[in-house]
Design an enzyme around this catalytic site. Structure first.
Site, PDB file in Angstrom:
ATOM      1  N   LYS A 166       0.816  -1.213   0.000  1.00  0.00           N
ATOM      2  CA  LYS A 166       0.000   0.000   0.000  1.00  0.00           C
ATOM      3  C   LYS A 166       0.854   1.270   0.000  1.00  0.00           C
ATOM      4  CE  LYS A 166      -4.184  -2.176   1.330  1.00  0.00           C
ATOM      5  NZ  LYS A 166      -3.792  -3.519   1.820  1.00  0.00           N
TER       6      LYS A 166
HETATM    7  C1  LIG Z   1      -4.471  -4.640   1.353  1.00  0.00           C
HETATM    8  C2  LIG Z   1      -3.734  -5.921   1.319  1.00  0.00           C
HETATM    9  C3  LIG Z   1      -4.138  -6.970   0.493  1.00  0.00           C
HETATM   10  C4  LIG Z   1      -5.375  -6.888  -0.376  1.00  0.00           C
HETATM   11  O1  LIG Z   1      -5.255  -5.902  -1.361  1.00  0.00           O
HETATM   12  P1  LIG Z   1      -6.562  -5.406  -2.141  1.00  0.00           P
HETATM   13  O2  LIG Z   1      -6.117  -4.292  -3.005  1.00  0.00           O
HETATM   14  O3  LIG Z   1      -7.519  -4.967  -1.076  1.00  0.00           O
HETATM   15  O4  LIG Z   1      -7.076  -6.565  -2.892  1.00  0.00           O
HETATM   16  C5  LIG Z   1      -3.367  -8.107   0.464  1.00  0.00           C
HETATM   17  N1  LIG Z   1      -2.266  -8.240   1.234  1.00  0.00           N
HETATM   18  C6  LIG Z   1      -1.861  -7.255   2.058  1.00  0.00           C
HETATM   19  C7  LIG Z   1      -0.649  -7.469   2.891  1.00  0.00           C
HETATM   20  C8  LIG Z   1      -2.576  -6.061   2.129  1.00  0.00           C
HETATM   21  O5  LIG Z   1      -2.163  -5.086   2.938  1.00  0.00           O
END
Ligand SMILES: *Cc1c(COP(=O)(O)O)cnc(C)c1O
Length: 460
Positions: free
Chosen positions: A112
């Site tokens: 993210k």
């Molecule tokens: C947010 C997240 C996901 C899922 O990502 P999406 O974009 O919501 O599908 C998977 N793994 C981790 C470690 C995350 O932080």
């Protein structure tokens, strides 16, 4: 470039307006009115470029005249300067035809950061130019919140409120949200699960008095700018494995469908992607939907991969919009059925369209732990539980096309689950080794939208 709502009833916006608002006023999500394409020559030329230069080329066609090229290039450079790896998104080989894309070298150790660090720069720049202030309200299953707080802390144009499900995030995730001392950061522990937090955010956006009163902005993956930032690493990784001259596939650990939807955009832009494989944990609504056509919520069951403990997958709406031939009224009706009755059935035609791009798989808790142990034994790679789910599902889809699995978080973010699975206690990188010595600051709140709104009004 204009942005339109997936429900067809909100005004068209520019990139900057869509970025600063988040959710559309008809409840839909913004998508570009058309998807720009890059030629084979454009893509081949990326082989010689840095991550930042690829980012500039991939994102520029989407941003219109929001930023000059020079300014945008500066903001991209700043966004990724705090990463702990020169390649930003390095590839590691797991097997002869299987690669791991490490997306966890940012400041909060999850993918993210790629979007959030950039959005922090873009918001600050745009708001300073406009002389405006906004209130960011976000819901998190753990990683979005810490990434948002890290990206926006200390910026004067922004107050940031992050709601997380109390007791359902890891200690590292919680501390990343509660230890920043900046006055513009507010961590809210909600008595509820992630879907409650996400629903509260949507309710606040649909309460126009509140929305306009506090100048609400959203940075959940419903924000188009976040999806866009994530398109970049599909290009950088595919190109390093031979694209556009060679096809690749991707497997993506998925919750809110944001990350994998970025892969879909990369494909529509012309990147030769064979399969986009959705990997879910036991909260498998997406896998069930792609298998049967029935999108039916069933309550979140907490897992060792908490960032994917989601049953209402917001960005799936963007995929449905395309699968239904960009028919906003059809999408609005499905979302209404979801709100009224907890689910809907995807039409045969739309399901077929989805299956042309997406495959899927589901991994149980035991299989997740076993995969962490097996990967450590066969490759020495210590996987976080989310990444292990990706690798497990990818293994079932290996073929002659190179497979790239997205490693979405650093194992040190989920040390208990990793240690239980493979006996290794993954250490935090030294740059954040003092996380457990800092004082925590958070506010406990009930699962009650109006109470949370009152608190936000008081704090800003
Ligand atoms: C947010 C997240 C996901 C899922 O990502 P999406 O974009 O919501 O599908 C998977 N793994 C981790 C470690 C995350 O932080």
């Amino acid at each position: 470039m204009k942005y339109v709502s997936t429900r067809g009833q909100a005004p068209e916006l520019t990139f900057e307006e869509a970025m600063l608002s988040g959710l559309a006023r008809d409840g839909g999500l913004y998508v570009p009115s058309e998807i720009p394409t890059l030629s084979k020559t454009d893509i081949a030329a990326m082989a010689d470029l840095s991550y930042e230069e690829i980012a500039l080329r991939v994102m520029t066609p989407f941003i219109g005249d929001t930023f000059t090229e020079e300014r945008f290039s500066d903001l991209i450079a700043k966004a990724y300067s705090g990463f702990g790896h020169a390649a930003r998104a390095p590839l590691v080989q797991l097997d002869s035809n299987h690669f791991l894309l490490e997306l966890f070298h940012g400041p909060t150790l999850a993918f993210k950061d790629f979007a959030m660090q950039l959005i922090g720069q873009l918001f600050q720049d745009a708001l300073t130019r406009r002389g405006e202030q906004v209130t960011i309200v976000g819901a998190t299953s753990g990683d979005t919140g810490s990434a948002a707080i890290e990206a926006f802390r200390g910026l004067d144009a922004v107050n940031v409120f992050i709601m997380f499900p109390d007791g359902r995030v890891s200690d590292v995730q919680r501390r990343q949200m509660t230890t920043p001392a900046d006055a513009n950061v507010h961590a809210l522990a909600v008595e509820g699960d992630f879907d409650n937090c996400q629903a509260a955010v949507k309710d606040m956006f649909n309460d126009f008095d509140f929305r306009d009163g506090v100048k609400l902005a959203g940075v959940n993956s419903i924000n188009w700018a976040r999806v866009l930032a994530q398109v970049v690493y599909y290009f950088s990784s595919a190109v390093s494995l031979g694209a556009p001259h060679r096809e690749v596939s991707f497997t993506v650990p998925t919750g809110n469908f944001g990350d994998i939807f970025a892969g879909y955009i990369a494909k529509r832009m012309g990147l030769p992607i064979d399969k986009l494989v959705v990997a879910t944990n036991q909260n498998d609504i997406l896998h069930r939907c792609l298998t049967s056509g029935a999108y039916q919520t069933s309550g979140v069951v907490p897992s060792i991969s908490p960032s994917m403990d989601i049953q209402v997958s917001s960005n799936f709406e963007r995929a449905l919009f395309n699968a239904y031939g960009r028919d906003g009224a059809a999408v609005a009706q499905l979302m209404d059925e979801l709100k009224q009755g907890g689910g809907f059935n995807v039409s045969q035609g739309a399901l077929q369209a989805l299956r042309e791009d997406f495959a899927s798989g589901r991994v149980s808790e035991d299989e997740t732990s076993a995969m962490i142990a097996e990967a450590f034994k066969t490759t020495g790679e210590v996987l976080c539980p989310h990444s292990a789910i990706g690798v497990k599902v990818a293994n079932a889809h290996l073929g002659t096309t190179p497979m790239i699995t997205l490693a979405t978080a650093h194992p040190a973010k989920f040390p208990a689950a990793v240690e239980a699975a493979c006996g290794i206690h993954p250490p935090l990188p030294t740059r954040m080794a003092n996380l457990f010595d800092l004082p925590e600051r958070m506010t406990q709140v009930p699962n009650d939208v109006s109470a949370i709104q009152t608190l936000i009004r008081e704090r800003i």
